[in-house]
Scaffold this motif. Structure first.
Motif, PDB file in Angstrom:
ATOM      1  N   SER A 138       3.732  70.308 114.027  1.00 21.63           N
ATOM      2  CA  SER A 138       4.404  71.070 112.977  1.00 21.63           C
ATOM      3  C   SER A 138       4.817  72.468 113.413  1.00 21.63           C
ATOM      4  O   SER A 138       5.582  73.135 112.720  1.00 21.63           O
ATOM      5  CB  SER A 138       3.503  71.168 111.739  1.00 21.63           C
ATOM      6  OG  SER A 138       2.295  71.844 112.040  1.00 21.63           O
ATOM      7  N   THR A 139       4.325  72.950 114.552  1.00 18.51           N
ATOM      8  CA  THR A 139       4.726  74.290 114.995  1.00 18.51           C
ATOM      9  C   THR A 139       6.071  74.279 115.721  1.00 18.51           C
ATOM     10  O   THR A 139       6.595  75.341 116.061  1.00 18.51           O
ATOM     11  CB  THR A 139       3.669  74.908 115.929  1.00 18.51           C
ATOM     12  OG1 THR A 139       3.603  74.158 117.141  1.00 18.51           O
ATOM     13  CG2 THR A 139       2.313  74.953 115.252  1.00 18.51           C
ATOM     14  N   LEU A 140       6.632  73.100 115.971  1.00 21.47           N
ATOM     15  CA  LEU A 140       7.940  73.008 116.612  1.00 21.47           C
ATOM     16  C   LEU A 140       8.948  72.511 115.579  1.00 21.47           C
ATOM     17  O   LEU A 140       8.828  71.390 115.087  1.00 21.47           O
ATOM     18  CB  LEU A 140       7.892  72.053 117.808  1.00 21.47           C
ATOM     19  CG  LEU A 140       9.127  72.047 118.707  1.00 21.47           C
ATOM     20  CD1 LEU A 140       9.306  73.407 119.384  1.00 21.47           C
ATOM     21  CD2 LEU A 140       9.010  70.955 119.769  1.00 21.47           C
ATOM     22  N   PHE A 144      14.873  72.150 116.525  1.00 21.03           N
ATOM     23  CA  PHE A 144      14.729  72.276 117.974  1.00 21.03           C
ATOM     24  C   PHE A 144      14.394  70.929 118.601  1.00 21.03           C
ATOM     25  O   PHE A 144      14.939  70.580 119.654  1.00 21.03           O
ATOM     26  CB  PHE A 144      13.650  73.306 118.319  1.00 21.03           C
ATOM     27  CG  PHE A 144      13.658  73.694 119.778  1.00 21.03           C
ATOM     28  CD1 PHE A 144      14.508  74.677 120.234  1.00 21.03           C
ATOM     29  CD2 PHE A 144      12.819  73.065 120.686  1.00 21.03           C
ATOM     30  CE1 PHE A 144      14.529  75.034 121.583  1.00 21.03           C
ATOM     31  CE2 PHE A 144      12.827  73.411 122.038  1.00 21.03           C
ATOM     32  CZ  PHE A 144      13.689  74.402 122.487  1.00 21.03           C
ATOM     33  N   HIS A 145      13.504  70.164 117.960  1.00 19.37           N
ATOM     34  CA  HIS A 145      13.207  68.802 118.418  1.00 19.37           C
ATOM     35  C   HIS A 145      14.505  68.032 118.654  1.00 19.37           C
ATOM     36  O   HIS A 145      14.754  67.489 119.741  1.00 19.37           O
ATOM     37  CB  HIS A 145      12.415  68.054 117.340  1.00 19.37           C
ATOM     38  CG  HIS A 145      10.925  68.055 117.520  1.00 19.37           C
ATOM     39  ND1 HIS A 145      10.303  67.559 118.629  1.00 19.37           N
ATOM     40  CD2 HIS A 145       9.936  68.459 116.681  1.00 19.37           C
ATOM     41  CE1 HIS A 145       8.988  67.666 118.478  1.00 19.37           C
ATOM     42  NE2 HIS A 145       8.742  68.207 117.305  1.00 19.37           N
ATOM     43  N   GLU A 146      15.319  67.949 117.599  1.00 15.81           N
ATOM     44  CA  GLU A 146      16.502  67.085 117.649  1.00 15.81           C
ATOM     45  C   GLU A 146      17.649  67.711 118.421  1.00 15.81           C
ATOM     46  O   GLU A 146      18.395  67.013 119.115  1.00 15.81           O
ATOM     47  CB  GLU A 146      16.936  66.730 116.229  1.00 15.81           C
ATOM     48  CG  GLU A 146      15.892  65.972 115.424  1.00 15.81           C
ATOM     49  CD  GLU A 146      15.503  64.632 116.044  1.00 15.81           C
ATOM     50  OE1 GLU A 146      16.164  64.174 117.006  1.00 15.81           O
ATOM     51  OE2 GLU A 146      14.531  64.029 115.559  1.00 15.81           O
ATOM     52  N   GLY A 147      17.802  69.018 118.306  1.00 15.69           N
ATOM     53  CA  GLY A 147      18.869  69.670 119.050  1.00 15.69           C
ATOM     54  C   GLY A 147      18.660  69.582 120.545  1.00 15.69           C
ATOM     55  O   GLY A 147      19.607  69.329 121.311  1.00 15.69           O
ATOM     56  N   TRP A 148      17.429  69.763 120.996  1.00 15.86           N
ATOM     57  CA  TRP A 148      17.123  69.680 122.427  1.00 15.86           C
ATOM     58  C   TRP A 148      17.303  68.253 122.930  1.00 15.86           C
ATOM     59  O   TRP A 148      17.872  68.026 124.004  1.00 15.86           O
ATOM     60  CB  TRP A 148      15.695  70.170 122.662  1.00 15.86           C
ATOM     61  CG  TRP A 148      15.350  70.454 124.098  1.00 15.86           C
ATOM     62  CD1 TRP A 148      16.208  70.574 125.149  1.00 15.86           C
ATOM     63  CD2 TRP A 148      14.038  70.675 124.629  1.00 15.86           C
ATOM     64  NE1 TRP A 148      15.517  70.847 126.312  1.00 15.86           N
ATOM     65  CE2 TRP A 148      14.183  70.928 126.007  1.00 15.86           C
ATOM     66  CE3 TRP A 148      12.765  70.703 124.076  1.00 15.86           C
ATOM     67  CZ2 TRP A 148      13.099  71.177 126.841  1.00 15.86           C
ATOM     68  CZ3 TRP A 148      11.681  70.970 124.906  1.00 15.86           C
ATOM     69  CH2 TRP A 148      11.850  71.203 126.265  1.00 15.86           C
ATOM     70  N   ALA A 149      16.861  67.276 122.143  1.00 14.46           N
ATOM     71  CA  ALA A 149      17.020  65.877 122.555  1.00 14.46           C
ATOM     72  C   ALA A 149      18.491  65.495 122.629  1.00 14.46           C
ATOM     73  O   ALA A 149      18.930  64.816 123.570  1.00 14.46           O
ATOM     74  CB  ALA A 149      16.275  64.952 121.595  1.00 14.46           C
ATOM     75  N   MET A 205      22.120  70.743 117.907  1.00 13.22           N
ATOM     76  CA  MET A 205      22.465  70.646 119.324  1.00 13.22           C
ATOM     77  C   MET A 205      23.261  71.873 119.774  1.00 13.22           C
ATOM     78  O   MET A 205      23.028  72.415 120.865  1.00 13.22           O
ATOM     79  CB  MET A 205      23.273  69.373 119.579  1.00 13.22           C
ATOM     80  CG  MET A 205      23.597  69.149 121.050  1.00 13.22           C
ATOM     81  SD  MET A 205      24.644  67.700 121.343  1.00 13.22           S
ATOM     82  CE  MET A 205      26.230  68.355 120.829  1.00 13.22           C
ATOM     83  N   LEU A 206      24.193  72.328 118.931  1.00 12.77           N
ATOM     84  CA  LEU A 206      24.975  73.511 119.273  1.00 12.77           C
ATOM     85  C   LEU A 206      24.087  74.754 119.371  1.00 12.77           C
ATOM     86  O   LEU A 206      24.278  75.604 120.249  1.00 12.77           O
ATOM     87  CB  LEU A 206      26.070  73.730 118.227  1.00 12.77           C
ATOM     88  CG  LEU A 206      27.191  72.688 118.205  1.00 12.77           C
ATOM     89  CD1 LEU A 206      28.123  72.941 117.025  1.00 12.77           C
ATOM     90  CD2 LEU A 206      27.973  72.681 119.511  1.00 12.77           C
ATOM     91  N   LEU A 207      23.107  74.865 118.487  1.00 13.70           N
ATOM     92  CA  LEU A 207      22.185  75.994 118.529  1.00 13.70           C
ATOM     93  C   LEU A 207      21.408  76.035 119.840  1.00 13.70           C
ATOM     94  O   LEU A 207      21.336  77.066 120.513  1.00 13.70           O
ATOM     95  CB  LEU A 207      21.211  75.921 117.356  1.00 13.70           C
ATOM     96  CG  LEU A 207      21.753  76.300 115.977  1.00 13.70           C
ATOM     97  CD1 LEU A 207      20.779  75.841 114.890  1.00 13.70           C
ATOM     98  CD2 LEU A 207      21.992  77.799 115.878  1.00 13.70           C
ATOM     99  N   VAL A 208      20.825  74.887 120.202  1.00 12.73           N
ATOM    100  CA  VAL A 208      20.030  74.834 121.424  1.00 12.73           C
ATOM    101  C   VAL A 208      20.927  75.038 122.645  1.00 12.73           C
ATOM    102  O   VAL A 208      20.553  75.737 123.599  1.00 12.73           O
ATOM    103  CB  VAL A 208      19.259  73.506 121.512  1.00 12.73           C
ATOM    104  CG1 VAL A 208      18.466  73.424 122.817  1.00 12.73           C
ATOM    105  CG2 VAL A 208      18.311  73.359 120.323  1.00 12.73           C
ATOM    106  N   GLY A 209      22.114  74.448 122.625  1.00 11.98           N
ATOM    107  CA  GLY A 209      23.040  74.621 123.736  1.00 11.98           C
ATOM    108  C   GLY A 209      23.479  76.066 123.904  1.00 11.98           C
ATOM    109  O   GLY A 209      23.598  76.569 125.034  1.00 11.98           O
ATOM    110  N   PHE A 232       5.919  77.561 118.452  1.00  8.94           N
ATOM    111  CA  PHE A 232       7.322  77.853 118.738  1.00  8.94           C
ATOM    112  C   PHE A 232       7.683  79.292 118.393  1.00  8.94           C
ATOM    113  O   PHE A 232       8.329  79.987 119.189  1.00  8.94           O
ATOM    114  CB  PHE A 232       8.228  76.889 117.982  1.00  8.94           C
ATOM    115  CG  PHE A 232       9.695  77.111 118.229  1.00  8.94           C
ATOM    116  CD1 PHE A 232      10.287  76.660 119.394  1.00  8.94           C
ATOM    117  CD2 PHE A 232      10.477  77.784 117.297  1.00  8.94           C
ATOM    118  CE1 PHE A 232      11.650  76.878 119.637  1.00  8.94           C
ATOM    119  CE2 PHE A 232      11.832  77.998 117.526  1.00  8.94           C
ATOM    120  CZ  PHE A 232      12.415  77.541 118.698  1.00  8.94           C
ATOM    121  N   GLU A 233       7.300  79.758 117.210  1.00 10.93           N
ATOM    122  CA  GLU A 233       7.657  81.114 116.790  1.00 10.93           C
ATOM    123  C   GLU A 233       7.058  82.162 117.723  1.00 10.93           C
ATOM    124  O   GLU A 233       7.724  83.129 118.098  1.00 10.93           O
ATOM    125  CB  GLU A 233       7.182  81.357 115.353  1.00 10.93           C
ATOM    126  CG  GLU A 233       7.877  80.505 114.316  1.00 10.93           C
ATOM    127  CD  GLU A 233       9.304  80.954 114.044  1.00 10.93           C
ATOM    128  OE1 GLU A 233       9.594  82.155 114.259  1.00 10.93           O
ATOM    129  OE2 GLU A 233      10.115  80.117 113.625  1.00 10.93           O
TER     130      GLU A 233
END
Length: 275
Positions: A138-140, A144-149, A205-209, A232-233
């Motif tokens: 829950s700390t991630l 970010f999980h989905e954007g990074w993947a 995805m755009l955020l992580v990219g 994460f924070e």
């Protein structure tokens, strides 16, 4: 997954129900590749998975800056009955379920055959992270999980919305809520930001990219901290010196003012009626 993800374009990464822990005894290892376990009778599908698996693994390990803790195992369901027995969330094409078990549906050997390499990479990215910090943490945040993947898979899992559609959502006031904190019993998915699931995946995805493109060294430091099970924070503050919402202000400002973001020239696949 919760109701907000019922229209997910391909992936699930959530503790859904104790029945998701159904034993996997019905799968058998593919001859010649012990990383691929298949529903008996669907060995040809398993061979397709085996053929694209090395490239997908290499892509994930490069994007995460670390090797898999253990060789990944992929379970291949050739029938709908097999997939529904193990993955309770409807309308998915692949999933990483509790205990970090990756399951592929027959969709990827049928009407969505073209998605196999990219969606396999997306799910392997979840599996890679799950090997280090657990299936769900829950700390991630979900974005970010989905954007990074999706970024790792070069758009895999986020194919059903274009960049311009994601930017249009931002201009309409619908953007990922970066300040929302997940808890063990509440995850902030697409609906929490007023986004469709496809917009959420693309925008994430755009955020992580954007984060990676603007400072690759800092992004690597964040990625390694996350994989070391840091909150994460806290990790974000340690790496960037401020909160995600502050860091991404430039991204959102650009989405509001950049004329390129308003031009929807990117091809997008039509989401299937029954993903």
């Amino acid at each position: 997954m919760a109701a907000a993800c019922l229209l997910l374009s391909g992936c699930a990464m959530t503790v859904s129900h104790p029945r998701a822990l159904t034993p996997l005894e019905s799968f058998v290892p593919l001859a010649g590749d012990a990383r691929v376990w298949v529903e008996p009778g669907y060995e040809v599908y398993g061979e397709r998975v085996s053929a694209v698996l090395p490239a997908a693994i290499a892509k994930v390990e490069a994007a995460h800056y670390l090797p898999f803790v253990r060789p990944p195992r992929v379970h291949v369901c050739g029938s709908e009955a097999c997939f529904k027995r193990h993955v309770l969330t409807p309308k998915l094409s692949a999933a990483v379920i509790p205990d970090n078990r990756l399951i592929l549906s027959p969709n990827l050997d049928g009407r969505e055959k073209h998605r196999l390499p990219a969606l396999l990479a997306h799910e392997l990215a979840h599996l890679h992270l799950g090997q280090r910090i657990g299936h769900y943490h829950s700390t991630l945040p979900v974005w970010f999980h989905e954007g990074w993947a999706s970024l790792t898979a070069e758009g895999g899992g986020a194919e059903y919305a274009t960049d311009a559609q994601a930017y249009a959502a931002i201009r309409a006031g619908r953007q990922v809520k970066l300040g929302a904190r997940d808890t063990p019993d509440k995850r902030h998915r697409a609906a929490a930001s007023g986004l469709s699931i496809h917009e959420f995946y693309r925008q994430s995805m755009l955020l992580v990219g954007w984060l990676k493109a603007h400072d690759a060294a800092r992004f690597r430091a964040l990625a390694l901290a996350v994989q070391d099970n840091a909150d994460f924070e806290i990790a974000f503050w340690n790496v960037y010196g401020h909160a995600p919402a502050t860091r991404f202000a430039g991204f959102f400002d650009g989405a509001l003012t950049d004329p390129v973001a308003a031009n929807d020239t990117q091809a997008v696949q039509a989401a299937p009626a029954k993903p």
